[in-house]
Design an enzyme around this catalytic site. Structure first.
Site, short mmCIF file in Angstrom:
data_model
loop_
_atom_site.label_atom_id
_atom_site.label_comp_id
_atom_site.label_asym_id
_atom_site.label_seq_id
_atom_site.Cartn_x
_atom_site.Cartn_y
_atom_site.Cartn_z
N GLU A 149 0.93 -1.13 -0.26
CA GLU A 149 -0.21 0.00 -0.13
C GLU A 149 0.58 1.64 0.03
OE1 GLU A 149 -3.11 -0.81 -0.83
OE2 GLU A 149 -3.68 -2.46 0.19
N GLU A 193 -18.87 11.99 21.98
CA GLU A 193 -17.35 13.10 21.86
C GLU A 193 -16.99 12.83 20.13
OE1 GLU A 193 -14.37 12.43 24.83
OE2 GLU A 193 -15.36 13.64 25.82
N HIS A 203 -12.94 -3.97 3.54
CA HIS A 203 -11.55 -4.11 3.61
C HIS A 203 -10.95 -3.06 4.67
CE1 HIS A 203 -7.46 -4.34 1.62
NE2 HIS A 203 -7.18 -3.51 2.91
P1 13P Z 1 0.96 -5.86 2.71
O1 13P Z 1 1.49 -7.03 4.33
O2 13P Z 1 1.97 -5.79 1.51
O3 13P Z 1 1.66 -4.69 4.35
O4 13P Z 1 -0.74 -5.40 2.73
C1 13P Z 1 -1.14 -5.27 3.78
C2 13P Z 1 -2.66 -4.92 3.49
O5 13P Z 1 -3.30 -4.66 4.38
C3 13P Z 1 -3.10 -4.32 2.12
O6 13P Z 1 -4.35 -3.78 2.11
ZN ZN Z 2 -5.32 -4.21 4.29
#
Ligand code: 13P
Ligand code: ZN
Length: 273
Positions: A115, A169, A210
């Site tokens: 990322e 809050e 996600h």
């Molecule tokens: P990485 O292990 O490449 O950081 O990926 C983990 C992740 O959460 C991808 O969205």
């Molecule tokens: Zn992720």
């Protein structure tokens, strides 16, 4: 000074470990990056051993010459505390913002998080937005926010308003609200562009099905932001598990009163009755 002795390294590791303990980092899930201050980089530069330049797959000219501490791709955040030199790396951005090189860490090989385009494009936006104040970008697989992306409409208005209503809050902690990115393929330039576009307005972006991205000034504030949003999502999941509607809630007028008292500006977009 050795990189491992630096305060920013200790803060980074503590945050990765705290996220693991919250249950947000199954396997290699999630990633973290910190834009290192010039004086901090100067203190540890003698410990750097630069490798070759590689493409970022994003263009970040406003970050030229900056150093970042980032988690490695495929690395488990739970291991940052026991083997930081294997799990993490420091990268340098080249002078046109198209390439990076590893200058410390990942001693057993590897590359920065997949990322990285999202992290760096977010850093570019928040650096400009906050006049150089924000330094942390955090991606976590927060269970309750993910659950909500299956049952709420994927709009900034609905997510912001529902999350604000779950704890008094919340509008004070994230007054600008949260943005929502629909499901997209992770790990590339396209999702990075969408996410960084939202960061121009918000400090938090939800990735449907996600997880979340949170940004902030330091480790405490960024972790606290992620925690506050996720806790609010947990309350909403509990409420919706008991009954589909709310008997009472925090009203639009309540939010207006809160904004007067706490001197925060809440966007009109989220104050519809
Ligand atoms: P990485 O292990 O490449 O950081 O990926 C983990 C992740 O959460 C991808 O969205
Ligand atoms: Zn992720």
């Amino acid at each position: 000074m050795k990189v491992l002795e630096a305060e920013f390294m200790k803060g980074f590791i503590r945050m990765a470990d705290d996220g693991w303990k919250m249950g947000w980092h199954e396997r290699n899930g999630g990633n973290l990056s910190y834009r290192i201050k010039k004086e901090e980089a100067a203190q540890v530069k003698s410990d750097f051993a630069p490798s070759g330049w590689k493409n970022i797959d994003a263009s970040v000219p406003m970050l030229a010459g900056e150093f970042f501490l980032v988690t490695g791709s495929g690395k488990f955040l739970r291991n940052a505390v026991i083997a930081p030199e294997d799990s993490l790396c420091i990268i340098e951005i080249n002078e046109d913002g198209e390439q990076f090189r590893i200058v410390w860490g990942l001693v057993n090989g590897g590359r920065p998080t997949s990322e990285l385009p999202s992290h760096l494009m977010n850093h570019q936006v928040i650096k400009q937005k906050t006049n150089n104040v924000y330094r942390v970008v955090y991606h976590a697989h927060t269970t309750n926010i993910i659950a909500l992306t299956f049952i709420l409409p994927l709009s900034d208005e609905v997510f912001t308003r529902e999350l604000w209503e779950m704890a008094t809050e919340c509008p004070v902690v994230f007054p600008s609200g949260v943005g929502v990115v629909p499901w997209m393929v992770p790990g590339g330039r396209d999702i990075a562009v969408e996410t960084s576009r939202l960061m121009e307005k918000y400090d938090v972006a939800v990735w449907a099905h996600h997880g979340m991205f949170a940004t902030g000034e330091n480790f405490d504030l960024t972790f606290g932001l992620m925690h506050t949003v996720e806790k609010s999502a947990e309350i909403l999941v509990k409420v919706l598990s008991v009954r589909p509607d709310k008997l009472q809630t925090i009203t639009t007028q309540n939010f207006k009163d809160l904004s007067d008292s706490f001197k925060v500006t809440l966007p009109e977009q989220f104050l519809k009755p």
